[in-house]
Design a protein around this motif. Structure first.
Motif, short mmCIF file in Angstrom:
data_model
loop_
_atom_site.label_atom_id
_atom_site.label_comp_id
_atom_site.label_asym_id
_atom_site.label_seq_id
_atom_site.Cartn_x
_atom_site.Cartn_y
_atom_site.Cartn_z
N VAL A 1 0.85 -1.19 0.00
CA VAL A 1 0.00 0.00 0.00
C VAL A 1 0.88 1.24 0.00
CG1 VAL A 1 -1.65 1.37 1.35
CG2 VAL A 1 -1.97 -1.10 1.12
N TYR A 2 1.90 1.23 0.82
CA TYR A 2 2.79 2.38 0.93
C TYR A 2 3.79 2.44 -0.24
CZ TYR A 2 1.01 1.91 5.68
OH TYR A 2 0.19 1.78 6.77
N ARG A 3 4.37 1.29 -0.55
CA ARG A 3 5.46 1.27 -1.53
C ARG A 3 4.97 1.42 -2.97
NH1 ARG A 3 10.18 2.60 -2.95
NH2 ARG A 3 11.79 1.06 -3.32
N LYS A 4 3.92 0.67 -3.32
CA LYS A 4 3.46 0.66 -4.70
C LYS A 4 2.29 1.60 -4.94
CE LYS A 4 5.06 -4.05 -5.67
NZ LYS A 4 4.66 -5.40 -6.16
N PHE A 5 1.32 1.62 -4.03
CA PHE A 5 0.13 2.44 -4.23
C PHE A 5 0.42 3.92 -3.97
CE2 PHE A 5 -3.91 4.22 -2.47
CZ PHE A 5 -4.62 4.24 -3.66
N LEU A 6 1.09 4.21 -2.84
CA LEU A 6 1.39 5.60 -2.48
C LEU A 6 2.77 6.05 -2.95
CD1 LEU A 6 -0.12 5.71 1.12
CD2 LEU A 6 -1.06 6.70 -0.96
N LYS A 7 3.54 5.12 -3.53
CA LYS A 7 4.84 5.46 -4.12
C LYS A 7 5.84 6.01 -3.08
CE LYS A 7 3.01 4.49 -8.12
NZ LYS A 7 3.24 3.18 -8.75
#
Length: 250
Positions: free
Chosen positions: A220-226
């Protein structure tokens, strides 16, 4: 109070054992102007037959021809809503009779856009299992990054202000990602401390297997929120810590 239409969203998968109780809890609401949009996600039991037996014109049933997951099921339902207010209930959970009336009255009287309540936590047979989950007030975008304290089961939002917020394609964590997106549009979510719903914790619930979904939460943090690696790891740590507290492990 004028009863504007509420759209209730439910994904259903193999819930013939529980969905009649869910329906009764909706039918028994003191606030009666609602539509219930159910998307059956290719159930292999008699869920569809049970739902059709309710014979309630306020129910809109969509039947998927293959299993697509809860996020896609909810998004299909959201594409077919007619109500101003949007709320969610899973096919094995329950509301107390004053849930809709209390939450919508709160939104209207306080000129708010998103509200949620505390809820009771029970086992599959509706016996108390954990202490009530107590809703915390004024959850904003910064707070929602640490974990997801807004339950689908007790949330209601005003789509005339926020719009219809679809669920991102984030495996197993689509609810958290959706609330993150929604809280980019408003200042905060408000809370009602009273427990107005009943959350059934089933023995093999995917959501309770924290080790299985830790990587999904990291994404969620790494890929979705970059976010970068360090920030993603930082927020994942606090998500895990809050999860342990939520289920009484700390």
């Amino acid at each position: 109070m004028e009863m504007e239409l509420v759209s209730i969203i439910t994904p259903c998968y193999n819930s013939e054992k529980y969905i009649t109780e869910t329906y009764q809890s909706i039918k028994n609401q003191s606030y009666t102007n609602w539509e219930w949009i159910i998307v059956d996600d290719y159930s292999r039991d008699n869920s569809v037959l049970v739902i059709r037996s309710f014979n309630d014109e306020r129910i809109k049933l969509f039947v998927q021809e293959n299993n697509q997951g809860a996020a896609n099921a909810r998004n299909l339902a959201l594409s077919n809503v007619s109500g101003r207010y949007i709320t969610f209930i899973d096919s094995d959970d329950l509301w107390l009779p004053n849930f809709l009336e209390t939450t919508i009255h709160y939104l209207k009287n306080n000129n708010e856009n998103l509200v949620y309540t505390s809820y009771k936590r029970v086992d599959e047979n509706l016996k108390p299992l954990l202490k009530d989950f107590i809703a915390i007030d004024k959850v904003d975008y910064g707070r929602i990054l640490y974990n997801c304290p807004i339950p689908m089961l007790t949330s209601v939002y005003d789509s005339s202000v926020i719009g219809i917020i679809k669920f991102p394609q984030v495996e197993l964590r689509e609810d958290h990602a959706m609330w993150i997106e929604l809280l980019k549009k408003i200042k905060y979510a408000r809370a009602i401390e009273e427990s107005l719903a009943i959350y059934r914790i089933r023995e093999n619930s995917v959501s309770r297997n924290k080790f299985n979904i830790a990587l999904k939460q990291y994404n969620v943090y790494r890929k979705f929120l970059k976010m970068n690696f360090l920030n993603s790891a930082y927020y994942t740590f606090f998500w895990a810590l809050n999860g342990l507290k939520k289920y009484g492990k700390l």
